[in-house]
Scaffold this motif. Sequence first.
Motif, PDB file in Angstrom:
ATOM      1  N   LEU A  15     -16.620 -44.821 -15.434  1.00  0.00           N
ATOM      2  CA  LEU A  15     -15.648 -44.857 -14.108  1.00  0.00           C
ATOM      3  C   LEU A  15     -14.419 -43.742 -15.119  1.00  0.00           C
ATOM      4  O   LEU A  15     -14.056 -42.938 -14.263  1.00  0.00           O
ATOM      5  N   THR A  19     -12.909 -40.313 -13.741  1.00  0.00           N
ATOM      6  CA  THR A  19     -12.028 -40.212 -12.662  1.00  0.00           C
ATOM      7  C   THR A  19     -10.515 -40.810 -13.630  1.00  0.00           C
ATOM      8  O   THR A  19      -9.402 -40.453 -13.513  1.00  0.00           O
ATOM      9  N   LEU A  23     -11.934 -49.264 -16.374  1.00  0.00           N
ATOM     10  CA  LEU A  23     -13.270 -50.770 -15.615  1.00  0.00           C
ATOM     11  C   LEU A  23     -12.270 -52.234 -16.091  1.00  0.00           C
ATOM     12  O   LEU A  23     -12.259 -52.685 -16.751  1.00  0.00           O
ATOM     13  N   VAL A  67     -18.937 -44.474  -8.731  1.00  0.00           N
ATOM     14  CA  VAL A  67     -17.641 -44.331  -8.800  1.00  0.00           C
ATOM     15  C   VAL A  67     -17.459 -44.981  -7.420  1.00  0.00           C
ATOM     16  O   VAL A  67     -16.421 -45.514  -7.396  1.00  0.00           O
TER      17      VAL A  67
END
Length: 286
Positions: A15, A19, A23, A67
């Motif tokens: 993740l 991006t 998390l 994702v």
Amino acid sequence: MEVSDASSRILAGLLETRTGQQLTISRRWRIETALKSILRERGIGTLDQLIATLVTGREPGLADEVVEALLNNETYFYRDRSPFDLLLNGALRRLERMRAAEKKLSIWCAGCSTGQEVYSLAMAFAEDKVRWRDWTIDIVGTDVSRSAIERARSGLYSQFEVQRGLPVLQMIRWFDEEEGQQWRIMPQIRDSVRFQHHSLVEPPPRPGRFDVILCRNVLLYFSAERRRTVFDKLAAASAPDAILMLGAGETVIGQTEAFVSDPSHRGLYMRREEVPAVEPRRVANG
């Protein structure tokens, strides 16, 4: 069905790499719910088996699906109404005076999710058409989720989504009802904005120099270091006298030196170098 610590670390790394987002604890508790549909569609029994398949790289597109599922696309029309009122009825008037000659405004909604924030602004401008006659208002919404951007472009929302935060009169005025209690925003509004897949760790979308930037409830998912980097990017993408709006629980205090609170519109932010200097008080002699 629980995910192991090792699998959680793999998901967190994926993740953040894709991006820039972490998390967080608030996301970890919903991993099972978020990934359930992927397990079902691909016939995978457990979350750890899903992660094992992910690591092998044998399933094209699986990483993108994972994702997308982990991203939080929570949004609604005029979310936290008071900052919108502060922007539209306060800070924007300052920009209106400053841009009176060229009659152009560029607005960037970063992390716009499924588009409600973008359309909220577009409707507000459309409802004040006399004031903004002859102006060019460029509103762009960006998000790291491709599926969210596609939904935003469609302008199609459920009954619940339309009623959430949107007054009934605006719903009737700007939406057409479709089958299955779906509502589609009218072409007049939909065609006045644009959407783009984009990550905040990338260079800004065109035109690259914005008068207003909304980056709401996004930076809270970034690490402190990454947050500072993004603030620097937002500052570089903003006009010297630009307005920045963050989420209700977000602030620039202790996060960046690029922005400070707007002294005239508390709750909004501006570039540090644009804040007027306060003259020292003179003390009479004797």
